[in-house]
Design a protein around this motif. Structure first.
Motif, mmCIF file in Angstrom:
data_model
loop_
_atom_site.group_PDB
_atom_site.id
_atom_site.type_symbol
_atom_site.label_atom_id
_atom_site.label_comp_id
_atom_site.label_asym_id
_atom_site.label_seq_id
_atom_site.Cartn_x
_atom_site.Cartn_y
_atom_site.Cartn_z
ATOM 1 N N GLY A 171 13.326 -14.057 -0.167
ATOM 2 C CA GLY A 171 13.514 -13.780 1.331
ATOM 3 C C GLY A 171 13.391 -12.608 1.963
ATOM 4 N N ILE A 172 13.032 -11.561 1.339
ATOM 5 C CA ILE A 172 12.707 -10.305 1.731
ATOM 6 C C ILE A 172 11.344 -10.121 2.495
ATOM 7 C CG2 ILE A 172 12.121 -7.977 1.260
ATOM 8 C CD1 ILE A 172 13.671 -8.203 -1.539
ATOM 9 N N ASP A 173 11.200 -9.922 3.745
ATOM 10 C CA ASP A 173 10.086 -9.963 4.397
ATOM 11 C C ASP A 173 8.968 -9.126 3.895
ATOM 12 O OD1 ASP A 173 10.108 -7.190 6.494
ATOM 13 O OD2 ASP A 173 11.790 -7.901 5.716
ATOM 14 N N ASP A 174 7.716 -9.350 4.187
ATOM 15 C CA ASP A 174 6.800 -8.738 3.695
ATOM 16 C C ASP A 174 6.564 -7.186 4.090
ATOM 17 O OD1 ASP A 174 5.674 -11.036 2.639
ATOM 18 O OD2 ASP A 174 4.179 -11.581 4.165
ATOM 19 N N ASP A 175 6.932 -6.934 5.165
ATOM 20 C CA ASP A 175 6.875 -5.522 5.785
ATOM 21 C C ASP A 175 7.596 -4.585 4.735
ATOM 22 O OD1 ASP A 175 5.008 -6.032 7.535
ATOM 23 O OD2 ASP A 175 6.457 -5.940 9.130
ATOM 24 N N THR A 176 9.161 -5.032 4.540
ATOM 25 C CA THR A 176 9.953 -4.408 3.972
ATOM 26 C C THR A 176 9.468 -4.348 2.438
ATOM 27 O OG1 THR A 176 11.770 -4.901 5.348
ATOM 28 C CG2 THR A 176 12.320 -4.078 3.200
ATOM 29 N N ALA A 177 9.128 -5.607 1.749
ATOM 30 C CA ALA A 177 8.747 -5.497 0.239
ATOM 31 C C ALA A 177 7.616 -4.481 0.184
ATOM 32 C CB ALA A 177 8.505 -6.821 0.112
ATOM 33 N N ASN A 178 6.508 -4.829 0.915
ATOM 34 C CA ASN A 178 5.281 -3.950 0.670
ATOM 35 C C ASN A 178 5.548 -2.330 1.129
ATOM 36 O OD1 ASN A 178 3.871 -6.206 0.273
ATOM 37 N ND2 ASN A 178 3.134 -6.420 2.345
ATOM 38 N N PHE A 179 6.603 -2.051 1.437
ATOM 39 C CA PHE A 179 6.884 -0.644 1.648
ATOM 40 C C PHE A 179 7.729 -0.243 0.772
ATOM 41 C CE2 PHE A 179 9.642 2.742 3.268
ATOM 42 C CZ PHE A 179 8.760 3.617 3.692
ATOM 43 N N VAL A 180 8.932 -0.731 0.212
ATOM 44 C CA VAL A 180 9.687 -0.259 -0.461
ATOM 45 C C VAL A 180 9.634 -0.516 -1.967
ATOM 46 C CG1 VAL A 180 12.251 -0.834 -1.284
ATOM 47 C CG2 VAL A 180 11.937 -0.969 1.207
ATOM 48 N N ILE A 181 8.833 -1.553 -2.328
ATOM 49 C CA ILE A 181 8.636 -1.720 -3.685
ATOM 50 C C ILE A 181 7.647 -0.820 -4.384
ATOM 51 C CG2 ILE A 181 7.606 -3.452 -5.346
ATOM 52 C CD1 ILE A 181 9.365 -5.459 -4.004
ATOM 53 N N PRO A 182 6.361 -0.583 -3.609
ATOM 54 C CA PRO A 182 5.588 0.384 -4.198
ATOM 55 C C PRO A 182 5.966 1.739 -4.235
ATOM 56 C CG PRO A 182 4.441 -1.275 -2.861
ATOM 57 C CD PRO A 182 6.020 -1.342 -2.557
ATOM 58 N N LEU A 183 6.778 2.136 -3.311
ATOM 59 C CA LEU A 183 7.424 3.352 -3.284
ATOM 60 C C LEU A 183 8.458 3.677 -4.365
ATOM 61 C CD1 LEU A 183 7.572 6.042 -1.680
ATOM 62 C CD2 LEU A 183 9.483 5.106 -0.240
ATOM 63 N N GLY A 184 9.098 2.272 -4.397
ATOM 64 C CA GLY A 184 10.446 2.601 -5.766
ATOM 65 C C GLY A 184 9.647 2.848 -6.832
ATOM 66 N N ALA A 185 8.744 1.982 -7.187
ATOM 67 C CA ALA A 185 7.953 2.093 -8.454
ATOM 68 C C ALA A 185 7.720 3.721 -8.882
ATOM 69 C CB ALA A 185 6.608 1.415 -8.434
ATOM 70 N N VAL A 186 7.391 4.414 -7.956
ATOM 71 C CA VAL A 186 7.119 5.863 -8.300
ATOM 72 C C VAL A 186 8.613 6.772 -8.089
ATOM 73 C CG1 VAL A 186 5.855 7.863 -7.637
ATOM 74 C CG2 VAL A 186 4.692 5.476 -7.382
ATOM 75 N N VAL A 187 9.226 6.417 -7.127
ATOM 76 C CA VAL A 187 10.498 7.411 -6.964
ATOM 77 C C VAL A 187 11.867 7.055 -7.445
ATOM 78 C CG1 VAL A 187 8.940 8.698 -5.156
ATOM 79 C CG2 VAL A 187 10.685 6.904 -4.467
ATOM 80 N N ASN A 188 11.903 5.630 -7.470
ATOM 81 C CA ASN A 188 13.294 5.100 -7.657
ATOM 82 C C ASN A 188 13.419 4.634 -9.356
ATOM 83 O OD1 ASN A 188 15.812 4.279 -7.175
ATOM 84 N ND2 ASN A 188 14.884 1.934 -7.217
ATOM 85 N N MET A 189 13.775 5.718 -10.121
ATOM 86 C CA MET A 189 13.985 5.445 -11.454
ATOM 87 C C MET A 189 15.305 5.232 -11.920
ATOM 88 S SD MET A 189 10.774 5.035 -12.468
ATOM 89 C CE MET A 189 9.106 5.252 -11.730
ATOM 90 N N ASN A 190 16.044 4.196 -11.702
ATOM 91 C CA ASN A 190 17.281 3.981 -12.165
ATOM 92 C C ASN A 190 17.741 4.202 -13.815
ATOM 93 O OD1 ASN A 190 18.129 1.792 -9.266
ATOM 94 N ND2 ASN A 190 18.067 3.897 -9.477
#
Length: 408
Positions: A280-299
């Motif tokens: 249920g995550i909207d497209d704008d949020t998903a398309n911004f957060v997830i590609p960015l997170g794939a590079v800078v969010n490394m839990n």
């Protein structure tokens, strides 16, 4: 009649390829290397689509928002969550590794001269290298931090252009759709490539390789599972996101299986986007957060850094003080943020953390042999954290549709 048959999903296909690869490796031993080319083909195909996909997705995500205030708000929220969750991940890794004394039982004498590295130089280089001097070179070399930096600026420029920038926006939107479709085609080869990867790894290393490093491997997997279930699913999405942890984990099973097999957070972007939209995550949020997170969010990589540091210190008989471990937390956060989501990169970034903790670089050699096994575990929290962050951001922006049931 064919339509009535249940289609085998990507998750099932990946697990079949994964299992067959292990069996082939155990039976054929070193001869299983004959299948290594299948894994290489998969890796190359994934790298082929990643750079243009990230570029188009980020540009469209930024330009599509249009509202500069909203974009700034989402950016601050996203980065803040990334930093907090990464620090928590490092803390979990340090606690589990210390409790299990993962490097105890064997003490290796330090050589007279040990390899050292400059943490400050590495961190500075990471920051400087975010800004590309040639975007075409960055695209050809898949320098993802540089690509994202340029894509962010280009998205802002399209916003400032107003109606004049519409044609360029339409071009990148169409490009995103085409590359997404191409990525779907590439994903169909994943089970075959996974078979080749696992057959080669198991055939050459063998299951016995797990014995000397058993506690380190177990500690990493325990820390990753606890962090995934308790922090990411329980606290982040359950408490702050308002989504059932069980539902969240169920929707994430396909992305988790994919990234566990391929060890590439970046290649997992399309699969992660599908899961995010199902939640249920909207497209704008998903398309911004997830590609960015794939590079800078490394839990998961942050957990690995913590476990690797304790392993290295204990196996060389070095005592780390509380202050030393705090330094590890700070440095590992920077290292994790600067780690590109591709196989093996965490091992390279570990040099920064080992240097900050004044530990011998020989620890890298000890961990290199089992890096693939460790990588398979640590990449799962990496991609789960991206979706969990997107849930909170969407929830705070009041764009999260928890009743959404459509498939993407």
């Amino acid at each position: 009649m064919n339509k009535s048959k249940k289609k085998i999903g990507l998750f099932t296909k990946i697990m079949i390829g994964f299992s067959l690869g292990i069996i082939a490796g155990l039976i054929l031993k070193e001869k299983a290397s004959m299948f290594a080319f299948l894994g290489t083909i998969l890796t190359n195909m994934l790298k082929m689509v990643v750079a243009p996909l990230v570029f188009c997705v980020i540009v469209v995500a930024i330009a599509n928002m249009g509202d500069g205030k909203k974009l700034g708000r989402i950016s601050v929220k996203t980065v803040s969550i990334f930093l907090v969750t990464t620090l928590l991940a490092i803390l979990v890794g340090l606690v589990i590794a210390n409790l299990m004394n993962i490097g105890s039982g064997v003490t290796i004498e330090l050589p007279s001269e040990t390899t050292t590295a400059s943490a400050d130089a590495s961190i500075t280089d990471t920051i400087v290298n975010i800004v590309p001097d040639n975007i075409f070179k960055a695209l050809s070399n898949s320098e993802l931090l540089q690509i994202i930096f340029f894509a962010l600026l280009l998205g802002f420029a399209i916003i400032k252009m107003g109606d004049k920038g519409q044609k360029l926006f339409d071009f990148f939107k169409l490009g995103q759709e085409v590359i997404t479709e191409l990525t779907s085609i590439v994903l169909e080869f994943t089970p075959i490539g996974v078979f080749g990867l696992m057959a080669n790894v198991v055939g050459n290393i063998g299951l016995e390789i797990l014995i000397p490093y058993a506690k380190a491997i177990i500690a990493l997997y325990i820390a990753c599972i606890l962090y995934l279930v308790l922090v990411q699913a329980g606290v982040v999405t359950g408490v702050f996101g308002g989504i059932s942890p069980i539902k969240f984990l169920k929707e994430m099973k396909e992305p988790m299986a994919f990234v566990f097999a391929t060890c590439s957070s970046v290649a997992n972007i399309p699969v992660n986007l599908r899961a995010a939209k199902r939640l249920g995550i909207d497209d704008d949020t998903a398309n911004f957060v997830i590609p960015l997170g794939a590079v800078v969010n490394m839990n998961g990589t942050a957990i690995y850094q913590a476990v690797a540091v304790i392993f290295t210190a204990q196996i060389f008989g070095i005592d780390l003080t509380f202050t030393d471990q705090v330094m590890v937390m700070i440095t590992a956060t920077l290292a994790a943020i600067g780690t590109a989501g591709i196989p093996g990169s965490g091992l390279v970034m570990l040099t920064i953390v080992l240097s900050a903790a004044k530990l011998p670089m020989e620890g890298l050699a000890l961990l290199a042999g089992i890096d693939r096994i460790l990588n398979m575990g640590r990449v799962v929290p990496n991609i789960v954290g991206d979706v969990a962050t997107a849930v909170i951001v969407a929830k705070s922006e009041k764009t999260l549709k928890t009743d959404r049931t459509e498939t993407v």
